[in-house]
Design a protein around this motif. Sequence first.
Motif, PDB file in Angstrom:
ATOM      1  N   TYR A 115       0.760  -0.911  -0.256  1.00 22.60           N
ATOM      2  CA  TYR A 115       0.042   0.077  -0.003  1.00 22.60           C
ATOM      3  C   TYR A 115       0.840   1.309  -0.184  1.00 22.60           C
ATOM      4  N   ALA A 116       1.093   1.434  -1.285  1.00 19.75           N
ATOM      5  CA  ALA A 116       2.125   2.853  -1.476  1.00 19.75           C
ATOM      6  C   ALA A 116       1.811   4.104  -0.589  1.00 19.75           C
ATOM      7  N   GLU A 117      -0.181   4.612  -0.494  1.00 16.66           N
ATOM      8  CA  GLU A 117      -0.432   5.129   0.780  1.00 16.66           C
ATOM      9  C   GLU A 117      -0.168   5.590   2.188  1.00 16.66           C
ATOM     10  N   LEU A 118       0.643   4.360   2.588  1.00 11.22           N
ATOM     11  CA  LEU A 118       1.019   3.535   3.661  1.00 11.22           C
ATOM     12  C   LEU A 118       2.474   5.189   4.321  1.00 11.22           C
ATOM     13  N   GLU A 119       3.080   5.156   3.242  1.00  7.97           N
ATOM     14  CA  GLU A 119       4.088   6.400   3.619  1.00  7.97           C
ATOM     15  C   GLU A 119       3.978   7.026   4.936  1.00  7.97           C
ATOM     16  N   ILE A 120       2.860   7.845   4.893  1.00  9.57           N
ATOM     17  CA  ILE A 120       2.506   8.560   5.821  1.00  9.57           C
ATOM     18  C   ILE A 120       2.257   7.814   7.607  1.00  9.57           C
ATOM     19  N   ALA A 121       2.698   6.149   7.907  1.00  9.82           N
ATOM     20  CA  ALA A 121       2.331   6.010   8.683  1.00  9.82           C
ATOM     21  C   ALA A 121       3.730   5.499   9.145  1.00  9.82           C
ATOM     22  N   PHE A 122       4.675   5.820   8.093  1.00 10.81           N
ATOM     23  CA  PHE A 122       6.514   5.590   9.139  1.00 10.81           C
ATOM     24  C   PHE A 122       6.735   7.298   9.212  1.00 10.81           C
ATOM     25  N   LYS A 123       7.301   7.511  10.166  1.00 11.42           N
ATOM     26  CA  LYS A 123       8.296   8.440  10.483  1.00 11.42           C
ATOM     27  C   LYS A 123       9.950   7.780  10.611  1.00 11.42           C
TER      28      LYS A 123
END
Length: 249
Positions: free
Chosen positions: A177-185
């Motif tokens: 899920y490319a959109e899940l980049e926002i779930a990682f810092k």
Amino acid sequence: MQFVEGLPAGIYVGQTTIHHEKMEPSQKAELAGFNLALHVNDDPARVQQHRMNLLEDFRSFGVNKMTWMTQTHSTICHTINEELPFLALEGDGLVTQKAGHALMMMTADCLPIVLGNEDGTEVANLHAGWRGLANGIVENTISEMKTQPTWAWMGAAISQSCFEIGEEVKDTFCHKYAELEIAFKAGEKAGKFYADLYEIARYILNLQGVTLVLGGDQCSYTQADQYFSYRREAKTGRMATFVFIRSRC
């Protein structure tokens, strides 16, 4: 006993903490709270008494059965409606349409997720660590249900600021899920990141058509006065997240 608000009538959801008025004493400091797990080297009689105390709390709501399982970070889900033989279930998801039957899921940093349909006739409970989320425990549990879940509640899990993972974990999700980049810092160390289990779960739940997602505002790691945490103390107990349909009988 506190229950989650805003759910269909007759549906009761909640999560235990380290406190309970009928907590049994322990000679092990790390297990001094209201532990409900048999696999953490606690006194089995103490754990069973805690479980019986919890069942007693539920009896006034018509609950006469609790189902626990051996959780394995899998994607296995079982539907439980009738009495079971005395065999240990293995897996990480439970579904029922039977009133008076509490589904129990243990955690101490992993994410417990409860699901249910609009009219309060079917519920599910699942244990979602990062492996389970990546491999499809949410999807498999929803597939096991006979009706489409319309709501979810997320219990206490480790928060993003405390959950450091390697790049391979991030890649597992982001390749899917490319959109899940926002779930990682990005972390302080090279190749390390901080993962948001709540954000990952919300995204997957929304993809599965579950638009009302409650909870997700606690941290099992930092709230030491409320929750057990495996990352904080490797030798520790487990909380239980529960759901049941009230029985009118």
